[in-house]
Every structure is written in C-alpha cells, then in structure tokens.
Design a protein around this motif. Structure first.
Motif, PDB file in Angstrom:
ATOM      1  N   VAL A   1       1.431 -27.088 -22.725  1.00  0.00           N
ATOM      2  CA  VAL A   1       2.450 -27.347 -22.110  1.00  0.00           C
ATOM      3  C   VAL A   1       3.898 -26.686 -20.907  1.00  0.00           C
ATOM      4  CG1 VAL A   1       4.779 -29.125 -21.976  1.00  0.00           C
ATOM      5  CG2 VAL A   1       2.778 -29.633 -22.819  1.00  0.00           C
TER       6      VAL A   1
ATOM      7  N   ARG B   1       9.622 -32.959 -21.959  1.00  0.00           N
ATOM      8  CA  ARG B   1       8.224 -32.963 -22.675  1.00  0.00           C
ATOM      9  C   ARG B   1       7.693 -32.720 -23.668  1.00  0.00           C
ATOM     10  NH1 ARG B   1       5.133 -35.028 -18.923  1.00  0.00           N
ATOM     11  NH2 ARG B   1       5.541 -33.477 -17.546  1.00  0.00           N
TER      12      ARG B   1
ATOM     13  N   LEU C   1       3.832 -30.058 -14.425  1.00  0.00           N
ATOM     14  CA  LEU C   1       3.889 -30.758 -14.811  1.00  0.00           C
ATOM     15  C   LEU C   1       5.266 -31.934 -15.010  1.00  0.00           C
ATOM     16  CD1 LEU C   1       2.628 -30.368 -18.752  1.00  0.00           C
ATOM     17  CD2 LEU C   1       1.372 -32.205 -17.038  1.00  0.00           C
TER      18      LEU C   1
ATOM     19  N   ASP D   1       0.660 -35.985 -24.079  1.00  0.00           N
ATOM     20  CA  ASP D   1       1.289 -35.085 -23.296  1.00  0.00           C
ATOM     21  C   ASP D   1       1.040 -35.095 -22.031  1.00  0.00           C
ATOM     22  OD1 ASP D   1      -1.245 -34.756 -23.606  1.00  0.00           O
ATOM     23  OD2 ASP D   1      -1.034 -33.116 -25.538  1.00  0.00           O
TER      24      ASP D   1
ATOM     25  N   ARG E   1      -0.978 -27.089 -28.048  1.00  0.00           N
ATOM     26  CA  ARG E   1      -0.344 -28.174 -26.947  1.00  0.00           C
ATOM     27  C   ARG E   1       1.592 -27.340 -26.584  1.00  0.00           C
ATOM     28  NH1 ARG E   1      -1.085 -33.334 -29.719  1.00  0.00           N
ATOM     29  NH2 ARG E   1      -0.682 -34.918 -28.185  1.00  0.00           N
TER      30      ARG E   1
ATOM     31  N   GLU F   1       4.249 -26.385 -17.210  1.00  0.00           N
ATOM     32  CA  GLU F   1       5.939 -26.694 -16.510  1.00  0.00           C
ATOM     33  C   GLU F   1       6.425 -25.641 -15.791  1.00  0.00           C
ATOM     34  OE1 GLU F   1       7.476 -27.846 -20.094  1.00  0.00           O
ATOM     35  OE2 GLU F   1       7.636 -30.556 -19.846  1.00  0.00           O
TER      36      GLU F   1
END
Length: 440
Positions: free
Chosen positions: A227, A100, A236, A151, A223, A231
């Motif tokens: 993220v 990602r 995620l 995202d 971002r 994660e």
C-alpha cells in the motif's frame, strides 16, 4: 508541490515531471500482496468455522445436545458477516480522515486481537454464560475488522491487468480461499490425530487461533508495504481508489451494489455447503473419522485451487459473466444430487466434497468483481467492498446454520433448495445486469 528553482538564462525550459502511471507497476507484484492478504483472512475465517463444529459445541455449549450446540455455534459464526458491512462503512470514514495505511493497521490489529483473544477464552465450565457472551463479542469484532481490511489491491490488480487477461488476474486473489482452508484444515487434522479428545478440547484447539494471529502480523506488514509503495507512486491516490460515503454510493449506484451481490450468490452459497456444513453433518450423523474427512476436504481444496486457475482461462476465452452464469447452471444441477451423495456413505460423501470443491473453484474464481465495472470510477473502491460484504451476508453467512438446521429436522433436500436458490439469484442478477446495460 511544484518546483520553484530558477532556470539558467537561455536554458531550455524544463518539462514537467510525468504523472505516475500504473504502467510501472507489475501485476505479479500486486497479485502476491492480494494472495497473502486473502489467505490470512480466509485462514481466520476457516479456523472459526471448523472450531464451530469440532470445539465450540463441547466447550461453550456442553449443556446442549451436539446438534443444538453446533447450531448455536453457527449462529455466532454468522454474526461476523452481519457486522462486516458496518466495518466497511466505519473504515471508509477512517480512511477519509487518516489514510489507508491507518485504516488497514487498525483493522488487522482488531482482527488479530479478537482472534488471539479466542485462544484465551475459558469455557462454559469456568465462566458459564459469560464465556458465550465473550465469544460473541470477539466474533463481532472479527466482522468489523474484516470490513475494514479492504485495501483496494484487487481493484488495482484489475486496473493493471492486460485487457485480454483480466479473467486470469481476477482469479489470483480468490486463491486465498483454498490456501486458507488447506492451512486451517491441515492444522486441525494434525491436532485431532495427534491428541486425545480430552487434550484437544482442553488446550489443543487453541493453537490454530495463535497461528492465525501470527499470520495476520505477517500479512499486515506485507500489505502495508504494498500500500505504501503504490501510494508513493500515486496509484492508490487516484479517484477510483478513494472512498465515498455509503449514503452517496447507495443513492447513486445502489442498484449496482445489489446486482453485484446477487450475481455472486451461487458461488457464495456453495462456499459453506462444501466446507463447514458437511463437516458438521459428518461429525454429527455419518460417523466418519474427523481427521480422515478433513483430509478429503484438503484434497478438495487443492482441486478447488486448480479450478480457480482454470476459471481464469475460461473467463478470458468465453467472458467472465458467461463463465459465472454457466457455473450457476452447473451448481443448480449439482444441487439435485446433493441428498443422494450425502446419504451415499463414505464414497458418496467424498464425491460430494470433491465435485463440490471443483465447482466452487470454477465459479468462485470469477465471482469477485464480475459486475464491478458497472460502477462509475469514483464509486468503484467503496462499491467493490460493500458488494463483497453483501454477497457474503446474503449467500454464505447463514448457510451452515440453515443447511444443518433444516436438514436435521426435515431432510437433506433442503440443501438442494438452498443451492438452487443461490443459482437462481445469480442467473437473475446477471440477466438483469444485461438488460440494464442494453437499455443504457
């Protein structure tokens, strides 16, 4: 990896570590990342849209009339929405292979490069038709990048939101639209009021594109940090945040993709009818000073932000789909008054903007993901992205081009028809969705 360390004889066996749960994540923290990301995207979006009215007809289409130059600029404007679903499909493949964070970095790097590249473009006077080709290529790149910028944070926000406040948290990401518009319109208003027309068209218009590049860099780091953090928590990496192939999605859940896209059509149709289109109409036909009209639109954007917040309360009280359907009816009613207001001088035009922005906020605040819950969990991540792309494509991509072209040649009644068709599509999609749910 499991632990292979030895236990002491007689020691109580260790309990396995608990799997990460989304209960440790604050919805407020996620909301900040969502708002930052969406604001940067919408700022890019509106910088190009406003420039399509105030700059591109003179810089890239000086050989055409102002109307025809604006129509050609709106045609290029729409191209990003055409390539956006393609960007989503390609980026999902990138994420499946490299992750990602890599996908997001590539997308925002491409977006920033294309946006900054526009700031350096020579005009038609220097390059001729090649300048138009370069502008078109960069706009296509923006669309691909926007498709890759998904995202999953809005879905993560919805997962972490309390069940009784999902409407409230759903509207937070939508605040990026009015915030992005305020920044873009405010910057153009300042430049048009501070510079002569010659200086503005020579070099002043380039500054908003440089600012867009800077905002994208800030948004990228914000971002990526979110993220990476989620994660690491495993949030995620869950099945509902992993991409699936588009063929598999459409084969299994294609009806939900199209219902979701059409369910939001009234909001997305209104989106450009109160932002980009009226600026073009006023600039070409009404003779209002551009700076003053941008200020009115900025006031409308603040009202829109307040209405988006109110939509969260309405949705939690009456239901998100009921709220969206009711607003579609109101947008249909508003469409009947559009010609009268736009032909009503400055007072009527300003009322069109202010009322339209309020309706936009109330409807757009709940337009994202209203029927996303229909998707099976493993399809939700890709389904939400593609649904949004198609809603933009069907509802908003060609709105300025169609509204200005038809209004200029056949009258403002066609603005009413455009909005009314969007409202009808929303009501039809919501009714079909309810029928399918009842059957299941």
């Amino acid at each position: 990896m499991p632990s292979h360390s030895l236990e002491k004889p007689g020691a109580a066996p260790r309990q396995p570590a608990a799997a990460p749960t989304h209960e440790h994540t604050s919805p407020g923290d996620i909301a900040v990342g969502v708002v930052i990301g969406r604001t940067s995207e919408y700022f890019d979006f509106f910088v190009f849209g406003i420039a399509s009215v105030l700059v591109f007809p003179a810089v890239f289409f000086p050989h055409l009339s102002r109307l025809d130059g604006t129509l050609f600029a709106f045609g290029i404007f729409a191209l990003a929405f055409v390539t956006r679903p393609i960007g989503t499909v390609l980026s999902m493949a990138v994420q499946r292979r490299w992750g990602r964070a890599t996908k997001l970095t590539l997308a925002l790097f491409l977006l920033g490069t294309c946006t900054a590249g526009m700031a350096f473009l020579p005009g038609h006077a220097s390059l001729g038709a090649a300048a138009i080709v370069l502008l078109t290529v960069l706009r296509l790149g923006q669309g691909l990048a926007l498709g890759g910028s998904w995202d999953g944070l809005p879905s993560l926000l919805a997962l972490n939101a309390p069940a009784s406040r999902r409407g409230w948290y759903a509207m937070l990401g939508q605040l990026g639209a009015p915030l992005g518009f305020v920044l873009a319109a405010g910057l153009f208003a300042y430049l048009t009021s501070s510079l002569s027309q010659e200086d503005f068209l020579s070099w002043g218009w380039r500054y908003p594109f440089f600012v867009a590049f800077a905002i994208n860099v800030v948004a990228l780091f914000a971002r990526l940090q979110l993220v990476s953090a989620h994660e690491e928590e495993g949030l995620l990496n869950r099945q509902e945040f992993e991409p699936v192939s588009t063929r598999e999605l459409l084969g299994s859940q294609g009806h939900n993709v199209f219902i979701g896209a059409f369910a939001a059509l009234a909001s997305y149709a209104l989106f450009h009818i109160v932002t980009v289109f009226p600026l073009s109409w006023i600039h070409i036909y009404a003779g209002q000073p551009v700076t003053g009209f941008l200020v009115v639109q900025i006031v409308g954007a603040f009202l829109c932000a307040g209405a988006i917040v109110a939509s969260g309360w309405l949705a939690d009280r009456y239901g998100r789909r009921t709220t969206l359907g009711s607003l579609a009816v109101l947008i249909g009613v508003f469409s009947g008054f559009a010609p009268m207001l736009l032909n009503g001088g400055e007072v009527g035009q300003d009322l069109f903007i202010l009322i339209g922005f309020v309706l936009l906020g109330l409807s757009y605040g709940q337009a994202s993901g209203t029927v996303t819950a229909n998707f099976a969990p493993r399809f939700r991540y890709t389904g939400a992205a593609l649904t949004s792309d198609l809603a933009w494509l069907f509802g908003a991509a060609f709105a300025p081009l169609v509204a200005l072209g038809l209004s200029a040649h056949f009258g403002l009644a066609f603005v009413s028809l455009y909005l009314l068709s969007g409202a009808a599509c929303t009501l039809g999609a919501l009714r079909l969705n309810r029928a399918l749910e009842s059957r299941d």
